[in-house]
Scaffold this active site. Structure first.
Site, PDB file in Angstrom:
ATOM      1  N   ASP A 143       7.126  -1.866   4.382  1.00 42.09           N
ATOM      2  CA  ASP A 143       5.899  -1.229   3.777  1.00 42.09           C
ATOM      3  C   ASP A 143       5.760  -1.736   2.271  1.00 42.09           C
ATOM      4  OD1 ASP A 143       4.181   0.906   3.238  1.00 42.09           O
ATOM      5  OD2 ASP A 143       5.745   2.259   2.358  1.00 42.09           O
ATOM      6  N   MET A 144       4.564  -1.937   1.909  1.00 38.44           N
ATOM      7  CA  MET A 144       4.264  -2.480   0.588  1.00 38.44           C
ATOM      8  C   MET A 144       4.564  -1.435  -0.540  1.00 38.44           C
ATOM      9  SD  MET A 144       3.585  -5.700   1.525  1.00 38.44           S
ATOM     10  CE  MET A 144       3.311  -6.290  -0.116  1.00 38.44           C
TER      11      MET A 144
ATOM     12  N   ASP B 193      -1.031  -1.870   4.783  1.00 44.97           N
ATOM     13  CA  ASP B 193       0.236  -2.426   4.151  1.00 44.97           C
ATOM     14  C   ASP B 193       1.411  -2.249   4.779  1.00 44.97           C
ATOM     15  OD1 ASP B 193       0.738   0.390   3.644  1.00 44.97           O
ATOM     16  OD2 ASP B 193       1.389   0.204   1.779  1.00 44.97           O
ATOM     17  N   GLU B 194       1.428  -1.932   6.015  1.00 50.54           N
ATOM     18  CA  GLU B 194       2.889  -1.759   6.657  1.00 50.54           C
ATOM     19  C   GLU B 194       2.986  -2.434   8.097  1.00 50.54           C
ATOM     20  OE1 GLU B 194       3.939   2.210   7.571  1.00 50.54           O
ATOM     21  OE2 GLU B 194       1.623   2.872   7.727  1.00 50.54           O
TER      22      GLU B 194
HETATM   23  N1  DCP Z   1      -4.190   4.964   0.105  1.00 51.87           N
HETATM   24  C1  DCP Z   1      -5.743   5.487   0.283  1.00 51.87           C
HETATM   25  N2  DCP Z   1      -5.470   6.855   0.314  1.00 51.87           N
HETATM   26  C2  DCP Z   1      -4.642   7.685   0.392  1.00 51.87           C
HETATM   27  C3  DCP Z   1      -3.395   7.053   0.633  1.00 51.87           C
HETATM   28  C4  DCP Z   1      -3.224   5.566   0.331  1.00 51.87           C
HETATM   29  O1  DCP Z   1      -6.586   4.866   0.167  1.00 51.87           O
HETATM   30  N3  DCP Z   1      -4.776   8.884   0.516  1.00 51.87           N
HETATM   31  C5  DCP Z   1      -4.285   3.266   0.054  1.00 51.87           C
HETATM   32  C6  DCP Z   1      -3.733   3.086  -1.308  1.00 51.87           C
HETATM   33  C7  DCP Z   1      -2.338   2.581  -1.273  1.00 51.87           C
HETATM   34  C8  DCP Z   1      -2.316   2.122   0.194  1.00 51.87           C
HETATM   35  O2  DCP Z   1      -3.375   2.846   0.996  1.00 51.87           O
HETATM   36  O3  DCP Z   1      -1.841   1.857  -2.002  1.00 51.87           O
HETATM   37  C9  DCP Z   1      -0.888   2.207   0.980  1.00 51.87           C
HETATM   38  O4  DCP Z   1      -0.663   3.752   1.004  1.00 51.87           O
HETATM   39  P1  DCP Z   1       0.949   4.125   1.006  1.00 51.87           P
HETATM   40  O5  DCP Z   1       0.870   5.553   1.201  1.00 51.87           O
HETATM   41  O6  DCP Z   1       2.009   3.048   1.680  1.00 51.87           O
HETATM   42  O7  DCP Z   1       1.255   4.173  -0.616  1.00 51.87           O
HETATM   43  P2  DCP Z   1       1.653   3.064  -1.567  1.00 51.87           P
HETATM   44  O8  DCP Z   1       1.558   1.877  -0.954  1.00 51.87           O
HETATM   45  O9  DCP Z   1       0.334   3.122  -2.659  1.00 51.87           O
HETATM   46  O10 DCP Z   1       2.961   3.460  -2.252  1.00 51.87           O
HETATM   47  P3  DCP Z   1       4.316   3.660  -1.911  1.00 51.87           P
HETATM   48  O11 DCP Z   1       4.975   2.631  -2.392  1.00 51.87           O
HETATM   49  O12 DCP Z   1       4.735   4.823  -2.219  1.00 51.87           O
HETATM   50  O13 DCP Z   1       4.145   3.189  -0.369  1.00 51.87           O
END
Ligand code: DCP
Length: 635
Positions: free
Chosen positions: A18-19, A120-121
């Site tokens: 997961d990024m 991103d996963e």
């Molecule tokens: N995303 C979005 N709306 C949301 C949740 C996420 O557009 N309600 C987008 C932005 C995030 C991406 O999807 O960067 C990936 O979501 P993740 O839940 O994996 O969260 P992040 O990658 O941002 O953070 P983490 O490091 O906690 O995984």
């Protein structure tokens, strides 16, 4: 409801990658001045500073959360950089992030089966790669372990010890480990290598979970973020699950999890251990009961799918507060925009990946003006997807009207739409070697006949060069006729007089098992009939009255045709070794939704076969095709 899958006999090594704060990292790569700074990506809608959708770990340190809006984030962290998500057609344009995700996937997929689970996963099945490492170059010297692997968090080992890294190195090289742990150690090293490559080649960090199944890998991948990995040896599974709240499990976030809490008093996955499989089956049915019994023991047979592409494409927009849409004209305006984007994306999927989406679904959130019925949802609606922006727009609007009609239940009251989305799903690969749909639209006659895709944008397929397909002109020359079989059903037959002998030879050599003049016909009779059956079983389309399904070709008719003797060699198109020069199939096996999308030449031909038959009651069909569907996900 979740269902238990049979577990494989052999131990597997599965990773979930997961990024970290993905959109933020993408923006930081675009603008390196943001690196190391508290940063968040906000929605295009600037109400109260815009909703935060990704938050950097530096900003999280100040207490900034994704649930906040930009204004609140600034109060909590005055130095925060807020980057607006790119906008196109008045809504978020995620293409930048999608392609950044694809860059990462291309690297991760190099070591084994890879399933892209979201933007991103991914899941990776590293079993073969781990076995190979164990055979070829097993980790045996703690000093030589890659530093990134040595930083792994291994459940069950002391995590805060000053000598953590040394302990991990030793664990990864244990000569007395059982074979499962040895494989897992190799998996951890492979994942560390992959993460280093991802960082070097894309500048992105990611976190990962490594375990013997998908469920455990996913549960731990976010446990030590950012830029770390967590390993779950079998010996640590029970302890880990003992304290894991039920709601943390993906499938238990909703009603099932609530029922476990309310009805059985189960708070953690470990609590499930006190129930027998029979008791859980009694409560939740055989499948779900068994699934619950198994997850309590860390058992999950779910396979990593070999899939790098999304299962569906979706475009949506929310209209909060005063932005809610209150009349059909504004809904149409926005639906047109969403459909335009959807159309571009499915077209590009078709061009790049040769995949066709089958179902269009519309979801909306709506409230009535005199809101007494707050719980009633706008019913999601689906219909067969027709390619072409105008058609998608038209169908989406019909779906909306149908949903609104159901929602309002004949009441003449005002309404407000607060979100709209369109999804293209049931995407399938055009069978390889049967791409004459693509070929066709590239052919000379296609210029005037935009078919499923835009002909100009369909790329050359080098793989087709050695394949056989019937040229458009040959297809056009095939004469349709209709005949009636003993069973009374009508079948269409084509005597392919004009098809050349050479073509026939080439076809029979290449596709000896397929009768027919062309791959478009194979496409329709093979791919589409299967799909049609699937759709029918899914309730997505209804049967045409009077046209019962049967894929059987008419052997009798083939026989007649073969009796034409010497002529045959020059008339047989796609002949079988037995020498038929006509092929037949039940017209019902041609999905009407697909026929409408075909180039006019083919369409006329096929409609010629269909015409003598009783026409379906399109009004009724339309009504039935539009059906309530469940939400689809993008990946
Ligand atoms: N995303 C979005 N709306 C949301 C949740 C996420 O557009 N309600 C987008 C932005 C995030 C991406 O999807 O960067 C990936 O979501 P993740 O839940 O994996 O969260 P992040 O990658 O941002 O953070 P983490 O490091 O906690 O995984």
């Amino acid at each position: 409801m979740p269902v238990a899958r049979p577990e494989p006999q052999e131990p597997r090594v599965i990773a979930h990658v997961d990024m970290d704060c993905f959109y933020v990292q993408v923006e930081q790569r675009r603008n390196p001045a943001l690196r190391g700074q508290p940063t968040a990506v906000v929605q295009y809608n600037d109400w109260k500073g815009g909703g935060l959708i990704a938050v950097s770990y530096e900003a999280r340190g100040f207490g900034v959360k994704r649930s906040m809006r930009g204004d609140e984030a600034k109060r909590v962290c005055p130095g925060i950089n807020l980057v607006q998500v790119p906008v196109a057609r008045g809504k978020a344009d995620l293409n930048l992030y999608r392609s950044a995700g694809s860059e990462v996937v291309a690297i991760l997929a190099s070591k084994g089966k890879c399933e892209r689970a979201s933007i991103d996963e991914v899941y990776l099945d590293l079993t073969d790669a781990a076995k190979e490492m164990l055979l070829q170059a097993p980790p045996d010297s703690p000093e030589e372990i890659l530093i990134e692997a040595a930083k792994s968090n291994i459940l069950g080992l002391p995590s805060d010890a000053s000598e953590k890294e040394k302990i991990v190195r030793a664990w990864l090289c244990r000569p007395d480990a059982d074979s499962e742990d040895k494989l897992l150690a190799c998996g951890a090293i492979i994942v560390a290598q992959l993460r280093v490559r991802v960082l070097e080649e894309t500048q992105f960090t990611c976190s990962a979970g490594i375990a013997h199944n998908k469920m455990l890998a996913k549960l731990v991948s976010g446990m030590h973020k950012p830029a770390q990995q967590t390993v779950v040896p079998s010996s640590s599974v029970q302890d880990f699950l003992a304290s894991l709240p039920v709601k943390k499990m993906k499938q238990l976030g909703g009603k099932l999890g609530s029922s476990l809490q309310d009805d059985l008093g189960v708070e953690t996955i470990g609590d499930l251990l006190s129930f027998t499989e029979e008791k859980l089956q009694e409560q939740y049915g055989v499948n779900t009961g068994t699934w619950l019994w198994k997850i309590a023991r860390g058992i999950s047979g779910e396979e990593v799918e070999d899939r790098l592409l999304p299962k569906s494409h979706g475009c949506g927009k929310t209209f909060p507060g005063p932005k809610a849409l209150k009349n059909s004209a504004s809904v149409k305006g926005w639906l047109d925009q969403l459909c335009e984007e959807l159309s571009e994306r499915i077209q590009s999927d078709l061009n790049q990946n040769k995949r066709i989406a089958q179902t269009l679904t519309l979801h909306a959130r709506v409230s009535k003006e005199n809101e007494r019925d707050a719980v009633k949802k706008f019913p999601s609606k689906s219909c067969p997807l027709r390619y072409g922006t105008g058609k998608i727009q038209e169908d989406a609007m019909k779906l909306f009207e149908s949903g609104l009609h159901d929602f309002l239940e004949y009441q003449n009251t005002g309404w407000s739409i607060t979100s709209l989305s369109v999804t293209a799903s049931k995407i399938f690969d055009i069978p390889s070697g049967t791409s004459s749909i693509l070929r066709y639209v590239k052919g000379p006659s296609s210029a005037s006949s935009p078919a499923i895709p835009d002909s100009s944008s369909v790329p050359e397929d080098p793989s087709l060069d050695n394949n056989v397909y019937v040229t458009p002109s040959n297809e056009e020359q095939c004469e349709p006729s209709t005949s009636e079989k003993e069973d009374g059903k009508k079948y269409s037959a084509i005597s392919a007089k004009q098809c050349s002998a050479n073509e026939a030879k080439r076809i029979s050599k290449k596709f000896p098992e397929v009768k027919g003049t062309s791959s478009i016909l194979k496409f329709l009779s093979r791919g589409q009939s299967a799909l049609h059956e699937k759709r029918k079983s899914d309730g997505l389309i209804c049967s045409h009255p009077g046209l019962e399904s049967s894929l059987e070709a008419s052997r009798a008719e083939e026989h007649n045709a073969s009796a034409q003797g010497a002529d045959r060699s020059s008339t047989n198109c796609g002949a079988e070794p037995s020498g038929s020069n006509a092929w037949m199939f039940n017209v019902e096996d041609i999905d009407p939704a697909v026929v409408e999308e075909l180039p006019p030449e083919i369409r006329r031909e096929i409609q010629g076969w269909i015409r003598p038959l009783k026409q379906p009651n399109t009004k009724r069909r339309e009504a039935q095709e539009i059906k309530t569907d469940t939400c689809t996900v993008e990946w």
